[in-house]
Every structure is written in C-alpha cells, then in structure tokens.
Design an enzyme around this catalytic site. Structure first.
Site, PDB file in Angstrom:
ATOM      1  N   ALA A   1       0.854  -1.186   0.000  1.00 34.29           N
ATOM      2  CA  ALA A   1       0.000   0.000   0.000  1.00 34.29           C
ATOM      3  C   ALA A   1       0.889   1.235   0.000  1.00 34.29           C
ATOM      4  CB  ALA A   1      -0.924   0.009   1.217  1.00 34.29           C
ATOM      5  N   MET A   2       0.293   2.404  -0.219  1.00 30.08           N
ATOM      6  CA  MET A   2       1.007   3.676  -0.190  1.00 30.08           C
ATOM      7  C   MET A   2       0.136   4.735   0.470  1.00 30.08           C
ATOM      8  SD  MET A   2       3.511   5.586  -0.662  1.00 30.08           S
ATOM      9  CE  MET A   2       3.500   7.328  -0.266  1.00 30.08           C
ATOM     10  N   ASN A  30      -0.441   7.927   0.567  1.00 30.54           N
ATOM     11  CA  ASN A  30      -0.753   9.262   0.049  1.00 30.54           C
ATOM     12  C   ASN A  30      -1.794   9.936   0.938  1.00 30.54           C
ATOM     13  OD1 ASN A  30       0.638   8.360  -2.482  1.00 30.54           O
ATOM     14  ND2 ASN A  30      -1.228   7.142  -2.674  1.00 30.54           N
ATOM     15  N   GLU A  54      -1.177   2.073   7.189  1.00 29.50           N
ATOM     16  CA  GLU A  54      -1.280   3.249   6.324  1.00 29.50           C
ATOM     17  C   GLU A  54      -1.973   4.409   7.016  1.00 29.50           C
ATOM     18  OE1 GLU A  54       0.524   3.133   3.728  1.00 29.50           O
ATOM     19  OE2 GLU A  54       0.862   0.984   3.995  1.00 29.50           O
ATOM     20  N   HIS A  83       0.429   6.273   9.118  1.00 27.78           N
ATOM     21  CA  HIS A  83       1.270   7.168   8.313  1.00 27.78           C
ATOM     22  C   HIS A  83       0.653   8.551   8.145  1.00 27.78           C
ATOM     23  CE1 HIS A  83       4.746   4.993   7.019  1.00 27.78           C
ATOM     24  NE2 HIS A  83       4.086   4.039   6.396  1.00 27.78           N
TER      25      HIS A  83
END
Length: 934
Positions: free
Chosen positions: A318-319, A321, A354, A357
C-alpha cells in the site's frame, strides 16, 4: 474563476507573442553518463550534487493533468510559486522521462497581466534526474516568482510515477485506469518538482477526464467544469503543506462505499465494479482505526475526507498518500468466502499501518530518507497498538513476535545496516525500505515503550507530533520529545527523566543512538552462580564463530545500552536493569532454580544461558511449561535455534527443548517450534539428503499426530485456532500424511465437480488446492479458475497451489505467464518466482530463469525495487552448497560489471555462507538426534 489549465494556456500564448524562441521547444531529455555535470544545449549543468540546493523553495504547485487512457499519454501544465532564499540564476528541480515544451518565469503578482514573462532555458542532468531552469537575470533573495511549465509524457508501464493499470471485468473486458505511486523518488516522473521530503508545499490539483471516468486526488473535489469536446475538468481543494511523494491522483471507473467517522471525516473505499462487494470490511476497519488514531494521538485528522483505493496493479502492499491511500487489492479487499483468518489479519494491519502514516510520515515527515524508519518503523509499531485496541480478537500481539524475528534474521548478519543509514541515490533510497527500517524500527520502539511505560511513551509521541506538525524531523528530535515529556518534578539533578522504576542515568538519546546508529543486535550472556548473575554483552552474529579470525574485528566497538527485564523461579515480579557496559553483575535476593531474561520478548536482544542455564530451562518446560508465559516460551525456542546458528548452543540442546511441545496448548508456540522443524525438512529435501528428510517427516507426524488429528476442516474457532489449522494441515499434507491427503482430495473433487461453485472453508483452501494441483486435471482446472476468479485472496491461494506441482513443464508455463503479464499479473511475478524456487523441483528452474532473463526483469521492475529484491532473495538465499555459492557470486559479479550494485547481494552471499556452515556443523547432530528420538 477560470480553470488553471485554460488560464495558464492563455498566459503562455501572451508571453510567446513577446519573446523569441531560445530553442527549448520540443526539447527531449538526453541520457548522460556524466555523474558530475551534464552538457545540455552546449552548456554545463550548474549543479553537481544528488541533493537539490535550498536556494529556492516551493510554496505552492497548481497542477493540471490530462491523462488520455486511449493513447496512454498525458499532458500537464503546472504553476509553481517559489521563494528565493539566495541570489541565483538557476532553479534546480527534478524531472524524469518528461518532455518539457515550455518554461516561463513570472513575477508573483503579474499572472493576469499582459506583461511578458521571461523564458527559462532548460538544462538537464539525466543521471541525477534533475533539470535547471536558467533565468536571463539573477533572481533576488526574498522575492517570490511563478514558474509555469508545460510538459507531457507517457503513462508508465511499471509501478512508479504516473502509470497505467488494467483490470478485467467479469465479462472479460479489459479496462485501463491511470494512477500514481510516487514514494520515494517518482513524483518527478509525473511532473517537474522539488522531489525531496523537506521541500513541503501546498498542491492544487486539477484533472481532465472523460465522462465515463471519475477522478480522485488527495483533497475533496470542489467543482467540475465541462470543456469543449465533452471532457470534464475536476478541481480539487488545496492540500495542506506536504511532501511531493504524498501527492496522488487517479482516473478510473471504480465504485465505492462510504461512511463518516464520529469526528465528521468522510471515509470511502474504492474498487473495480465487480469487486465492490469486497470493500465493506475495509470500510468498517478504516473508520474504527481512524477514530482510534485521532484519540490516541490527540490530533484530529487534518483533511475532510479519506479515500482507500484498491489498485489492480500495485507493487508493494500500500502507499499512504495523504487523503488518498492506494492498496494492492489483496491488502484492502476482503471476501468472506475465500479470505482466510490470516487474510483478515493482513488487511486489518495494512489499513492500520497506512492510517498511522497519516500522522507519522505525512503530518511529520523525516527530513531525509536516511531516517525513513521514523515513518515505517512507527507505522509498523502502530499496527500493533491500533489493531490490539480495536480488534483484540485478531491477537496481533502474537503476530508481532514474528516481526521481531524477521528483523533479527537480517540484523544478525554482518551485511545488515544501521536503522539510520546514509542514502543519496534513488537506488540507495529504495533499498532503505527493508526489514531493518520497518521491523527493527518497530521492535526498538516496542522496547522503548516497555522501558518508559506506555503512558510516558504515548505522551512523548504526542509531543513529537504536535511540535513537528507539517514539518520535518530527525532521529534526535524524537528522542528529545520523549525526554521532554516529564514534568520538572520528574527530573533528576542531572536533568534525566525518571521512569516508574528508577531514574535514567543517561539520556534517552544516548541509549537509543546505540540502537539506531549502529547495525546489529546484542547477545546477552547470563551466568548464574549462587545468588549472583554475571552479565556480558557481545554482538550476535550467525555463521561467524568465536574461533574465526574475523570474529574480533566484527565485535570491536559494538555495545548497546540494553534495557533488560527478567523473572526468576522465586518471583513473578519483572525486574529491570540497564546494561550499558560490556560486563555487569546483579545480586539476587537468594538462589534460584532458573532465570528468564527478556520478559515476553519486549526487548530486542538474544539471551544465552551459560553453563547449566539451558538445562534448567528445559527441565522446567518438561515439568510445567506454563511457569513461563506463552510469549516467553516462543522467545526461548527462537533464542535456542538462533544460538545454534551463532555457534553458542548445540543443535541437540535446542531440539531437546522442543520435545515438550506435544503438551503445548498455545497455538503460537506450537507454530514456532514446528516452524524450525519444517525449515530443517525443506533444507534436507532441497539438498536431497533423503535419510534425514524421511526421519524428519516421521518425527513430525509422530510427535504432533494428536494435534494434527484434532484439526477440523472448517473455519471455526479463534483467529489463532484458524491460523494453526491452516498451517498444520498444510504441513501434514505436504508430508503426505494419508488422512490429510485423503480429505483434501475429497474436498477438491467436490469443488471441481461443482464447477468451482462449492464454498470450501477459506482456512483450508490453500491446502485443498495444493493437493488437487498434483494431478494434471486438477492443475489445469485451477489455472482456469485462476483466470476467472474475482477474489485476490483466492487467486493467491490458487497461484501458490500451482507452484507446488512436481512437473517442471507446468512450472515453466507459470513463469512464462508471469512474464507475459496477462493471466498472471506482473505485480505477482516476484512472489511467483519465490514460490517456484521453494519447490525442490523448481529451485533450479527459477534460479536459471533469473540469470538468463535479468535484463528483461529490469524492464519490468526498477533496479532496487521491492520486486527485484524479492526475486534475488527468493531464488538464491535457500542455497546451501559451495557450488551454488560460486554460481551466485559469479552472477552478482556480472551485475556489478553492468553497473547494477545492490546491497541485497551481500545479504544473499552471507546467508548462503551461513547455510553452508550450518549444515557442516549440524547435519550429523540432526541425523543422530532423530535416530535417538524416533
């Protein structure tokens, strides 16, 4: 207000009427081999460093992008507001694989006027992925300007930058979407930018699209304008101040489910239309975990919405953003019919990672990539904190032990690296995203939490996040925040913070620097003499022994401040002591029968109990193993086998410790002990050491028969019960246990006979498919079902099963399908090669394929990408012979000759050497122990 795209186009037309061409139109990036300065248009590049200068900083980007999903190209127009900090004629920023057609400089307040802008000459340094925009005159410090750049490019075929992703509908139609993935250094592939984490700015994104698509970005859409020709232009609100790698935008035709948190944040889960039904669990988890973080950090989520999107082609898990988190489908979607208990744990913890983050990484960002652990270590650690709090039934605390075991496996090699480690080039930066940054980072945070107490630790985190919000931070900023959580009355005269148990005699920074600025893990040697404990610390290394000539050099200058915890036979009280010297002694209140250090494995260190210490522990386990907590039992098993690899403990002794396991009631402990036996089995099987292989099989099936026979072919029980069932039945069938093979064949036949419509228990799907794949008809049917399945969780299980075939032709076909990227997506190629290499029949096949097709693989994946590293490790690190070691060395040397230098190659070579030495030292012991215990 006119759209950015049209407004900037008008401005450019006006300016081009007033200026003459400087030969930059149609300028294409040239490849340069010069690593210092790169001639462009007859001029030298004005900057010779990888890092950008800070003479100019960005304030805001207004970015308009139009991806054409038919031609698979995109055009872009951006306006960057910059602030000049020092006099300069050059604006240095990043750009990669983009064609820049115009660059104009405007005074900040003259955008709407007819005054001519100043044309900027574009110079380029491909090796550094930089461009220099040269102004006709000096830009004066203290001024603000607008830089307007027109550019275009091709949607990338890989997984970085602005790239193309495809999916098939249930009817077989292929559809294209455009999506981004910028971390760490790929925003420059989508638009020219100051692509370093410290250059934070605001972003106003505008996306042009067709009516059949939707556009998503970090912020909510504020309006849509209809353009001539039927195109729509979506305008998104301006972001908060953030780094370029967090910018994201997607053009797709996905469907969503939505909910709102108690604090008013709109949360949406997006997926391709046929997978919409698999989004509901993720929505529930995202809402619960987001609400948890807002309370835990005492900081509201700063954006009005949060989207989580399942991308069909995605290289990592996953990322994060900001406001638009992208996921591999198997990390976000949950199908109750085909997702196992482990799949549910995985999805939950990735969502937790995530979302963490959004604070650790997004709100507060590391100053440079050398400290990426401040992002990733914290996010991994917060998986434990958040999922434990909101989904206690998933028992993530037991999973977290494996996180630390993985870190230790890497960190006990000399080829490891410090958590905080220099990284300059994009390749070096990508390599920082590894188990040291993620897993060791998380484990030392867990140790620090246990050391300070949960309340003090949390207070320190909140202090850190609030102090550095929308800013960048370094290692020391975190330690200072931790130390400054104490009130004045909590300080000693030396200004060191008190904890609940005793004052610190050194600062947190001094202690934690020993864990972040040097590589490796300490080994604490414990000797009990009467009521005195003698302690000694050395660096723990696997595959290197005290008698080796290099031993002394590898030990010099290594020592840690170790927050020790221990219990004894006479007291359940957790005792604490900071070991900050090479040797120390502790006085106990009386003599004890045993002592156990690293209580519940809250610390990051290995312990060796010298003289009769291990004998005493084995005796306790045999007589009443519940005197140790289940986490302590896992820790003891792990320590014992690590010490075998380190030459400190005989294999006989470690195996003796596991004999009590037939009476073990804890699932996680059983799996830990069985894991080592299974690992030895695979090592022997790969080397075709048939007598030991057969005896290991007999021993496992005899010793663990009762627990194997207790397993039901269902999805019943706790998560721990279900994970044990999956692993244990999988192992039993792998070892050809007749009742297991019979039941799996029976279920597979029923499933195949139903045309794949029969719902089998999800926890046993992998085992059933693997047994079914051993027959030609079953294998062919599974491959057909793989291409039809709409469940990523099911596809993963089928693909694994297909790789267990003993038919090399079928294994070759799988690899070919992975390279083609249609039936088996390219994103799954690395895992496929790893799985084939685990198969004794496929290990040579996978290794030879990688050697022969290396350059083709590099066209699919970036050099230091997660996929390339997985392919290298997955196809080589299990080798345990000198011949294979030489083969691998030769291949790696050829890569260096081509300019492909990767740190992971050192890890692989050291791992193979360790495997060779392990076999030489322990094969006879293993053979004899089995003969004596069957």
């Amino acid at each position: 207000m006119a759209s950015l795209c049209r407004l900037c186009s008008l401005v450019l037309v006006l300016q081009l009427l007033h200026i003459y061409s400087l030969g930059i139109y149609g300028f294409k990036h040239q490849t340069s081999k010069d690593n210092v300065t790169s001639p462009t248009n007859g001029k030298l590049f004005p900057w010779n460093k990888m890092r950008l200068p800070d003479m100019i900083v960005p304030i805001q980007y207004d970015l308009c992008v139009h991806p054409n999903l038919t031609t698979v190209r995109f055009t872009g127009l951006e306006r960057i507001e910059i602030f000049v900090r020092e006099n300069t004629r050059f604006i240095i920023l990043h750009s990669k694989d983009l064609e820049i057609t115009s660059a104009v400089l405007l005074p900040k307040d003259d955008l709407g006027s007819s005054k001519p802008g100043k044309q900027l000459q574009v110079l380029e340094h491909s090796a550094h992925e930089q461009i220099a925009l040269q102004a006709p005159e000096v830009l004066t410090a203290g001024q603000r300007f607008l830089v307007v750049i027109e550019f275009h490019g091709r949607l990338a075929d890989g997984f970085d930058g602005f790239y193309k992703s495809t999916y098939k509908t249930r009817d077989g139609e292929t559809r294209i979407i455009a999506t981004t993935d910028f971390e760490p250094t790929s925003a420059r592939m989508a638009f020219p930018c100051f692509d370093e984490p410290s250059f934070k700015a605001n972003f106003a994104i505008t996306i042009r699209r067709e009516r059949k698509h939707i556009a998503l970005s970090n912020m909510p859409k504020i309006k849509t304008i209809e353009l001539e020709g039927g195109l729509l232009e979506d305008h998104f609100d301006v972001t908060v101040k953030m780094s370029t790698y967090l910018v994201a935008y997607i053009v797709c035709d996905f469907k969503s489910v939505q909910a709102t948190t108690s604090s008013g944040i709109k949360v949406s889960i997006y997926a391709s239309p046929d997978k919409w039904s698999q989004t509901h669990y993720a929505l529930e988890a995202a809402v619960k975990l987001l609400e948890f973080y807002e309370k835990y950090f005492d900081i509201s989520f700063p954006l009005p919405k949060l989207d989580l999107v399942a991308i069909p082609d995605f290289q990592s898990g996953a990322m994060e953003n900001w406001g638009l988190i992208t996921y591999r489908e198997t990390s976000l979607l949950y199908d109750p019919k085909t997702s196992s208990a482990f799949d549910k744990l995985w999805v939950t913890k990735v969502i937790g990672h995530e979302l963490a983050h959004q604070w650790f990484g997004n709100l507060v960002t590391m100053e440079w990539w050398n400290d990426i652990w401040l992002n990733e270590g914290f996010a991994r650690f917060m998986e434990l904190v958040s999922v434990s709090a909101m989904y206690s039934e998933l028992q993530i605390e037991d999973y977290f032990l494996n996180v630390c075991f993985g870190a230790i496996a890497r960190d006990s090699l000399n080829s490891s690296h410090p958590i905080s480690n220099p990284a300059e080039t994009p390749t070096q930066i990508k390599e920082m995203f590894d188990t040291v940054s993620y897993d060791k980072g998380a484990c030392i945070l867990k140790m620090l939490q246990n050391f300070l107490s949960e309340a003090v630790f949390r207070k320190g985190l909140i202090h850190y996040l609030k102090k550095y919000s929308y800013r960048n931070a370094k290692n020391n900023d975190l330690w200072n925040s931790m130390a400054n959580t104490c009130s004045e009355s909590d300080f000693s005269s030396g200004n060191f913070c008190y904890t609940a148990f005793r004052p610190l005699s050194s600062t947190i920074e001094e202690m934690m620097n020993t864990w972040t600025l040097q590589k490796g893990i300490p080994l604490v040697l414990v000797k009990c003499e009467g009521n005195t404990l003698s302690l000694r610390q050395v660096r723990f290394l696997k595959g290197v022994f005290e008698e080796d000539p290099e031993w002394a050099n590898l030990q010099s200058r290594y020592f840690w401040h170790i927050p020790l915890t221990y219990v004894t036979s006479s007291s359940n009280t957790v005792h604490r002591h900071i070991l900050k010297t090479k040797t120390d002694t502790l006085e106990l209140e009386g003599e004890v029968a045993w002592v156990k250090f690293n209580v519940d494995m809250n610390g990051y260190y290995i312990v060796h109990y010298e003289e009769n210490g291990w004998d005493n522990i084995i005796k306790v386990l045999d007589q009443n193993h519940t005197l140790f907590s289940h986490k302590d039992r896992v820790n003891l098993i792990h320590n014992a086998f690590q010490l075998v690899s380190g030459g400190r403990l005989s294999l006989d002794k470690a195996l003796d410790l596991t004999r009590y396991l037939r009476r073990e009631s804890s699932n996680v402990v059983l799996l830990q002990g069985l894991g080592y036996l299974e690992m030895f089995y695979h090592m022997m099987e790969r080397r075709n050491i048939s007598d030991v292989t057969e005896n290991l099989k007999r021993y496992i099936l005899q010793h663990f028969k009762l627990v194997i026979d207790r397993q039901t072919w269902s999805d019943e029980g706790s998560v721990s019960d279900r994970i044990l069932r999956s692993d244990l039945l999988g192992l039993a069938c792998k070892l050809q246990y007749p009742p297991c093979i019979q039941k799996a064949n029976e279920l597979f036949s029923k499933w195949m006979g139903s045309g794949g419509m029969l719902n089998l228990p999800a926890d046993v799907l992998k085992t059933v498919y693997s047994v079914g794949a051993q027959k030609i008809a079953g294998w062919n049917y599974l491959l057909k079902q793989y291409s039809l399945s709409m469940s990523g969780a099911e596809k993963n299980k089928i693909l694994y099963a297909l790789t267990t075939s003993k038919d090399c032709e079928k294994l070759t076909k799988l690899i070919e399908l992975g390279m083609e990227g249609e039936v088996i997506k390219t994103q799954d190629l690395a895992a496929l090669l790893h799985a084939v290499a685990r198969n004794p029949e496929g290990q040579g096949l996978a290794w030879n394929f990688v050697r022969k097709n290396w350059n083709k693989l590099l066209k699919k994946f970036e050099l230091a990408s997660f996929s390339i590293r997985t392919i290298i490790v997955g196809t080589t690190s299990h080798f345990s012979s000198k011949d294979k070691l030489e083969e691998v060395k030769h291949f790696f040397r050829s890569l260096e000759d081509q300019g492909s230098q990767l740190k992971i190659t050192e890890v692989v070579l050291e791992t193979i050497t360790k495997n060779i030495r392990w076999l030489k030292r322990n094969l006879n012991s293993l053979r004899n122990w089995l003969l004596n215990n069957l």
